[in-house]
Design a protein around this motif. Structure first.
Motif, short mmCIF file in Angstrom:
data_model
loop_
_atom_site.label_atom_id
_atom_site.label_comp_id
_atom_site.label_asym_id
_atom_site.label_seq_id
_atom_site.Cartn_x
_atom_site.Cartn_y
_atom_site.Cartn_z
N LEU A 1 -8.82 1.80 1.23
CA LEU A 1 -10.14 2.44 1.16
C LEU A 1 -10.00 3.95 1.03
O LEU A 1 -10.69 4.57 0.21
N ALA A 2 -9.11 4.54 1.81
CA ALA A 2 -8.92 5.99 1.76
C ALA A 2 -8.40 6.42 0.39
O ALA A 2 -8.88 7.40 -0.19
N LEU A 3 -7.42 5.70 -0.14
CA LEU A 3 -6.86 6.05 -1.44
C LEU A 3 -7.91 5.92 -2.54
O LEU A 3 -8.00 6.76 -3.44
N THR A 4 -8.73 4.89 -2.46
CA THR A 4 -9.80 4.71 -3.44
C THR A 4 -10.80 5.86 -3.38
O THR A 4 -11.20 6.41 -4.42
N LEU A 5 -11.20 6.24 -2.18
CA LEU A 5 -12.14 7.35 -2.02
C LEU A 5 -11.57 8.65 -2.57
O LEU A 5 -12.26 9.42 -3.25
N PHE B 1 0.83 -1.21 0.00
CA PHE B 1 0.00 0.00 0.00
C PHE B 1 0.86 1.26 0.00
O PHE B 1 0.65 2.17 -0.80
N LEU B 2 1.82 1.33 0.92
CA LEU B 2 2.66 2.52 1.00
C LEU B 2 3.49 2.70 -0.27
O LEU B 2 3.74 3.83 -0.71
N GLY B 3 3.91 1.58 -0.86
CA GLY B 3 4.65 1.68 -2.11
C GLY B 3 3.80 2.22 -3.24
O GLY B 3 4.25 3.07 -4.03
N VAL B 4 2.56 1.76 -3.33
CA VAL B 4 1.65 2.25 -4.37
C VAL B 4 1.31 3.71 -4.13
O VAL B 4 1.32 4.53 -5.07
N LEU B 5 1.01 4.07 -2.89
CA LEU B 5 0.67 5.46 -2.59
C LEU B 5 1.82 6.39 -2.95
O LEU B 5 1.62 7.43 -3.61
N CYS C 1 -3.24 13.19 0.46
CA CYS C 1 -4.09 13.47 1.61
C CYS C 1 -4.91 12.27 2.06
O CYS C 1 -5.57 12.32 3.10
N SER C 2 -4.87 11.19 1.29
CA SER C 2 -5.56 9.98 1.73
C SER C 2 -4.95 9.47 3.04
O SER C 2 -5.61 8.73 3.78
N ILE C 3 -3.71 9.86 3.33
CA ILE C 3 -3.08 9.43 4.57
C ILE C 3 -3.79 10.03 5.78
O ILE C 3 -3.73 9.47 6.88
N ILE C 4 -4.49 11.16 5.58
CA ILE C 4 -5.27 11.76 6.66
C ILE C 4 -6.57 10.98 6.85
O ILE C 4 -6.94 10.61 7.97
N ALA D 1 -3.70 -4.68 16.38
CA ALA D 1 -5.00 -4.44 15.74
C ALA D 1 -4.93 -3.23 14.82
O ALA D 1 -5.43 -3.25 13.69
N ALA D 2 -4.30 -2.16 15.30
CA ALA D 2 -4.16 -0.96 14.47
C ALA D 2 -3.30 -1.24 13.25
O ALA D 2 -3.59 -0.75 12.15
N GLY D 3 -2.26 -2.04 13.42
CA GLY D 3 -1.40 -2.38 12.30
C GLY D 3 -2.12 -3.21 11.25
O GLY D 3 -1.93 -3.01 10.04
N MET D 4 -2.96 -4.14 11.70
CA MET D 4 -3.71 -4.97 10.75
C MET D 4 -4.74 -4.15 9.99
O MET D 4 -5.06 -4.44 8.84
N MET D 5 -5.25 -3.11 10.63
CA MET D 5 -6.27 -2.27 9.98
C MET D 5 -5.65 -1.24 9.05
O MET D 5 -6.32 -0.71 8.16
N PHE D 6 -4.36 -0.98 9.22
CA PHE D 6 -3.71 0.12 8.51
C PHE D 6 -3.83 0.01 6.99
O PHE D 6 -4.27 0.95 6.32
N SER D 7 -3.44 -1.12 6.44
CA SER D 7 -3.45 -1.24 4.98
C SER D 7 -4.86 -1.24 4.42
O SER D 7 -5.13 -0.64 3.36
N ALA D 8 -5.80 -1.90 5.11
CA ALA D 8 -7.19 -1.90 4.65
C ALA D 8 -7.75 -0.48 4.64
O ALA D 8 -8.40 -0.06 3.67
N ALA D 9 -7.49 0.26 5.72
CA ALA D 9 -7.94 1.65 5.78
C ALA D 9 -7.26 2.48 4.71
O ALA D 9 -7.87 3.38 4.12
#
Length: 340
Positions: A282-286, A154-158, A193-196, A271-279
């Motif tokens: 989703l944020a980048l798509t939005l 995710f971070l590489g694509v972003l 800004c998807s990182i926000i 838990a936060a780490g597992m959610m990071f890439s999914a979030a």
């Protein structure tokens, strides 16, 4: 009643015009969109400026007096305090924060129209800072938020789409293709800004994730120890397999960690780490969809700038004026554009 409502609307529009017209906006909806997007970025960057005090704030030792809002997730600084990851994170913070502040000025029409030289200088500076910040981010991506492969991808694509959009914006402005420069620069910063938005989704989504299923991940015992503030007895109480790391038998010992937002500190961070890439996805798509909707809703501005591009390209003696840059009618099968 309807007449009174229209009068009120006219007065409100008049008052609003006193705010947005002095900074170059001619239409209220453009000002509203600019304000919503840049205020979020501006506020986020301001809240992160204390991070520039790297050892005193960002990676300061966590105590009972530590402001957790001014500190990365526990365990993150284990890697960020040494080697190339420290250099990368320092480089990232020292460049992306100034770039984020400066780019807010770039989208103010008054500056673009009246202070053209300033706009150009700041633009070059923003691009240089952005490339440096992304290089720094790539240096630490292996260990960010657990360093899981999905997070790295995710971070590489972003980072890649951000740099690609900036490069296309630069190429187009050098070819005086102003409307394409606008589109790609807007895309670049909407992606960034998807990182926000990612953080908002992660905060909301992590508790939901822990309630709807049971998820596990592997974490290194050295990270477990760091999160537990080097409290060996506490770490072993939850993860007895880390004994091999503490006694030196296996310096790379990993343990299975349950992702639970309400669990012990290691579980909450997992838990936060597992959610990071999914979030993040989703944020980048939005954001990617959102910027395309915005661009489709502003065709008049696009056409106006294309005519300006045509005039400047003619003055510069360029071939194919109006489409000297990277335009669809030059690269694809779109109908050839004609100036108005």
């Amino acid at each position: 009643m309807a007449t009174a409502a229209r009068r009120l609307a006219t007065r409100l529009d008049g008052w609003a015009a006193k705010v947005y017209r002095p900074i170059g906006f001619t239409k209220p909806y453009n000002f509203i969109l600019w304000f919503l997007s840049t205020s979020g970025l501006f506020g986020f960057v301001l809240s992160r400026l204390p991070y520039l005090n790297y050892d005193g704030v960002f990676c300061a030792p966590i105590t009972e007096h530590t402001d957790r809002h001014l500190h990365p997730a526990p365990g993150e600084c284990y890697y960020h305090q040494r080697g190339h990851t420290r250099v990368g994170m320092l480089m990232h913070l020292a460049t992306i924060l100034p770039a984020g502040l400066l780019v807010c000025l770039q989208f103010v029409p008054f500056i673009r129209h009246r202070w053209i030289l300033l706009h150009r200088i700041v633009g070059y500076l923003v691009i240089l800072l952005s490339f440096a910040s992304t290089a720094g981010a790539f240096m630490v991506v292996r260990f960010s938020f657990g360093g899981d492969p999905d997070t790295q991808v995710f971070l590489g694509v972003l980072g890649s789409v951000f740099l690609l959009a900036l490069a296309l914006a630069y190429i187009n402005i050098k070819r005086l293709q102003i409307e394409q420069h606008r589109k790609w620069m807007l895309r670049a910063w909407f992606y960034a800004c998807s990182i926000i938005t990612l953080r908002v989704i992660s905060i909301l989504g992590t508790p939901v994730m822990t309630r709807t299923g049971t998820y596990y991940t592997a974490r290194a015992c050295k990270i477990v120890d760091d999160i537990m503030h080097n409290n060996q007895s506490l770490a072993l109480a939850f993860y007895p397999d880390c004994q091999a790391w503490y006694n030196g038998t296996d310096p790379e010992q990993f343990v299975l960690v349950h992702g639970d937002a309400k669990g012990n500190p290691v579980e909450a961070i997992a838990a936060a780490g597992m959610m990071f890439s999914a979030a993040g996805w989703l944020a980048l798509t939005l954001h990617a969809i959102g910027i395309e909707i915005y661009l489709q809703l502003t065709p008049a501005e696009h056409e106006r700038l294309r005519n300006v591009s045509y005039q400047r390209q003619v003055q510069a003696g360029m071939n194919h004026p109006g489409r000297a840059g990277l335009t669809a009618d030059r690269l694809g099968d779109s109908a050839t554009w004609r100036p108005e």
